[in-house]
Design an enzyme around this catalytic site. Structure first.
Site, short mmCIF file in Angstrom:
data_model
loop_
_atom_site.label_atom_id
_atom_site.label_comp_id
_atom_site.label_asym_id
_atom_site.label_seq_id
_atom_site.Cartn_x
_atom_site.Cartn_y
_atom_site.Cartn_z
N LYS A 119 0.87 -1.26 -0.01
CA LYS A 119 -0.04 -0.13 0.04
C LYS A 119 0.80 1.45 -0.10
O LYS A 119 0.47 2.26 -0.67
CB LYS A 119 -1.01 0.05 1.17
CG LYS A 119 -1.86 -1.33 1.48
CD LYS A 119 -2.34 -1.94 0.17
CE LYS A 119 -3.07 -2.91 0.49
NZ LYS A 119 -3.59 -3.69 -0.88
N LYS A 161 -2.01 1.81 8.69
CA LYS A 161 -2.54 0.89 7.84
C LYS A 161 -1.68 -0.02 7.45
O LYS A 161 -0.40 0.27 7.15
CB LYS A 161 -3.23 1.39 6.49
CG LYS A 161 -4.24 2.58 6.89
CD LYS A 161 -4.83 3.14 5.52
CE LYS A 161 -5.65 2.38 4.86
NZ LYS A 161 -6.28 2.72 3.40
N GLY A 167 -8.67 -5.83 3.48
CA GLY A 167 -9.84 -6.27 4.15
C GLY A 167 -10.00 -5.69 5.41
O GLY A 167 -10.67 -6.59 6.45
N HIS A 211 -16.46 5.53 0.51
CA HIS A 211 -15.49 4.57 0.18
C HIS A 211 -15.60 3.92 -1.36
O HIS A 211 -16.91 3.52 -1.58
CB HIS A 211 -15.13 3.28 0.95
CG HIS A 211 -14.18 2.42 0.53
ND1 HIS A 211 -13.15 2.02 1.39
CD2 HIS A 211 -13.92 1.81 -0.66
CE1 HIS A 211 -12.46 1.28 0.78
NE2 HIS A 211 -12.80 1.01 -0.49
N GLU A 291 -5.45 2.83 -2.01
CA GLU A 291 -4.61 1.62 -2.35
C GLU A 291 -5.26 0.91 -3.66
O GLU A 291 -6.22 1.09 -4.09
CB GLU A 291 -5.03 0.70 -1.08
CG GLU A 291 -6.29 0.33 -0.81
CD GLU A 291 -6.37 -0.69 0.76
OE1 GLU A 291 -6.69 -1.63 0.30
OE2 GLU A 291 -5.98 -0.06 1.69
N ASN A 293 -5.99 -3.06 -5.04
CA ASN A 293 -5.90 -4.46 -4.42
C ASN A 293 -5.61 -5.36 -5.62
O ASN A 293 -6.47 -5.30 -6.71
CB ASN A 293 -7.36 -5.04 -4.12
CG ASN A 293 -7.58 -4.39 -2.82
OD1 ASN A 293 -6.80 -4.64 -1.75
ND2 ASN A 293 -8.76 -3.39 -2.45
N ARG A 295 -5.88 -8.25 -7.12
CA ARG A 295 -6.55 -9.51 -7.11
C ARG A 295 -7.88 -9.04 -7.33
O ARG A 295 -8.47 -8.25 -7.65
CB ARG A 295 -6.45 -10.13 -5.54
CG ARG A 295 -6.73 -9.00 -4.43
CD ARG A 295 -6.84 -9.71 -3.21
NE ARG A 295 -7.08 -8.90 -2.26
CZ ARG A 295 -8.15 -8.13 -1.67
NH1 ARG A 295 -9.53 -8.62 -2.33
NH2 ARG A 295 -8.37 -7.63 -0.49
N ARG A 341 -23.14 -9.22 2.18
CA ARG A 341 -22.39 -10.16 2.64
C ARG A 341 -22.94 -10.95 3.81
O ARG A 341 -23.23 -10.36 4.76
CB ARG A 341 -20.72 -9.76 3.07
CG ARG A 341 -20.13 -9.12 2.22
CD ARG A 341 -18.49 -8.81 2.58
NE ARG A 341 -17.90 -7.89 1.63
CZ ARG A 341 -16.63 -7.50 1.60
NH1 ARG A 341 -15.88 -8.41 2.62
NH2 ARG A 341 -16.09 -6.75 0.65
#
Length: 464
Positions: A119, A161, A167, A211, A291, A293, A295, A341
């Site tokens: 990051k 961070k 996550g 976000h 940041e 990610n 993936r 989720r």
């Protein structure tokens, strides 16, 4: 298809392993599942063409055991490894070990993971590409006193961070120097435990921010975006509800945000699927890169429902050596999608994990409803891993319609035998601010402080 491999090993578990098995089989590839002792009867193990045991239940001895996973791939004759998300998915050393064994890593090159998956390094790359970032440290902070010195120039509150992960793990907010000193060791230890790397960096904490993240795909030469997702409903920095598009963005802001993500991804010649995450101030209409990610994300189905693009298939095709199959003009968002989720947690008891055996499962159906999960009647939810059971995703012509569809689908969903967060999402569907998309990254935690869902049992236990 110029196949460089015809068998794919999935180095993961749970719902994402099931998702990858399905995509690979649709592409005509044979699949190999890996499993720990706790997952021997898992759904991905049942669905894959082959399965290989990689160790006992603890993740450190199985899903984080890079050597066991590489050996499983070699022994099974797999030509490629898909890491999914979490575990080793953003571990550059693992990707390098996979490639050194003569296997294809379904993801970016190891140097890309190091430069963008880290990051702190990603912030530096963003600055070089002219992408706005939140004020913070230039790289990792060496120790607590270094963090205090950097914070003095940024201004409080600040956020520690984890440099090597995501996550929501390894994140702490400090409102003064004393708290920062206390939080440093905790954040570093959590990062070490989750990612095998205790390095942390510092950012100014932006209050009441949204976000928003942009999904991209690249083949090393060309990059496209699949628009944005709104991920502001979070608890302890963990996302619990995602949707697309973000109602906070107007057309000019959306175009600028997506162009920013493309600029950064192109600057690093990115290959594979990735998400670029931003904080967005809707009042000032300003966004700041935080940041990348490197993936596939947990919340990728929201984008798939919005655009019709199968992101997992596309990243496998890129790994097969194909040039990017999509042009930017081919990707057209339609309607609105929402994902929630579903975790094995008891919201009324501080979201305590709830392992056990699923005695009954009723999956919702109907138009525009998707349920990605690892569940089946009689399956065991182990205590060793993340509590995610699955994701319920809906799509409809606009956000109010999608919200109504989500409300209906949640009412149909039934998972007996373990406690789940279904009731949490049912309550959020009834909330006026959620209906108006009037929320930010701190909204859910404040909401939980007063909502009966999370306080009723605590009051009963106190009275008893």
């Amino acid at each position: 298809m110029p196949a460089r491999f015809d068998k794919l090993l999935i180095a993961n578990r749970g719902e994402i392993a099931v998702r990858i098995v399905r995509a690979a089989q649709e592409l005509g590839l044979r699949t190999v599942a890996v499993y720990s002792d706790a997952d021997a009867q898992g759904l991905a193990v049942q669905m894959a063409d082959e399965a290989v045991r990689i160790g006992p239940a603890p993740a450190g001895k199985s899903y984080l055991n890079a050597e066991a996973i590489v050996q499983a791939a070699l022994q099974s004759g797999a030509g490629a490894v898909h890491p999914g998300y979490g575990f080793l998915s953003e571990n550059a050393d693992f990707a390098q070990r996979v490639e050194a064994a003569g296997l294809v890593f379904v993801g970016p090159a190891p140097h890309s993971i190091r430069s963008m998956g880290d990051k702190a390094a990603a912030r530096a790359a963003a600055l070089r590409a002219g992408v706005a970032t939140v004020a913070g440290s230039e790289g990792v902070v060496a120790d607590a006193e270094h963090a205090v010195a950097v914070a003095a120039g940024i201004g409080y509150p600040v956020m520690l961070k984890a440099s090597a992960g995501g996550g929501g793990r390894g994140i702490r907010v400090a409102h003064d120097a004393s708290a920062l000193r206390q939080q440093f060791a905790t954040a570093s230890a959590e990062a070490q435990a989750a990612f095998g790397n205790g390095a942390v960096y510092l950012e100014r904490f932006v209050r009441h921010a949204r976000h928003v993240e942009v999904q991209i795909l690249g083949d090393g030469e060309r990059v496209v975006h699949c628009f944005e997702r709104e991920c502001s409903l979070q608890r302890r920095r963990q996302k619990v509800w995602e949707e697309a598009p973000s109602i906070a963005l107007d057309a000019p802001a959306r175009a600028a945000l997506c162009a920013s993500a493309l600029r950064l991804a192109q600057a690093v010649a990115y290959r594979g699927a990735a998400t670029l995450e931003y904080l967005y101030d809707s009042d000032a209409q300003e966004f700041f890169f935080i940041e990348m990610n490197t993936r596939i994300q947990v919340e990728h189905p929201v984008t798939e429902m919005l655009t019709g693009v199968d992101l997992v298939k596309e990243m496998i095709c890129i790994a097969l050596g194909e040039p990017l199959r999509l042009r930017q003009e081919d990707i057209r968002p339609a309607g609105a999608a929402i994902e929630v989720r579903i975790n094995a947690e008891n919201a009324a008891k501080g979201f305590m994990p709830s392992p056990g055996v699923v005695s009954k499962l009723v999956v919702p159906g109907g138009p525009g409803v998707r349920f990605d999960s690892m569940l089946f009647p009689g399956c065991t939810v182990p205590a060793y891993y993340d509590s995610l059971l699955g994701k319920l995703i809906v799509h409809d012509r606009d956000r109010p319609s999608a919200l109504a569809r989500m409300r209906r689908a949640l009412n149909e969903l039934r998972i007996d035998g373990v406690q789940t967060t279904i009731a949490l999402h049912q309550a959020l569907c009834e909330d006026a601010q959620v209906a108006a998309a009037d929320f930010h990254t701190g909204f859910l935690e404040s909401w939980l402080e007063t909502h009966p869902l999370a306080t009723s049992t605590a009051r009963l236990e106190k009275a008893a």
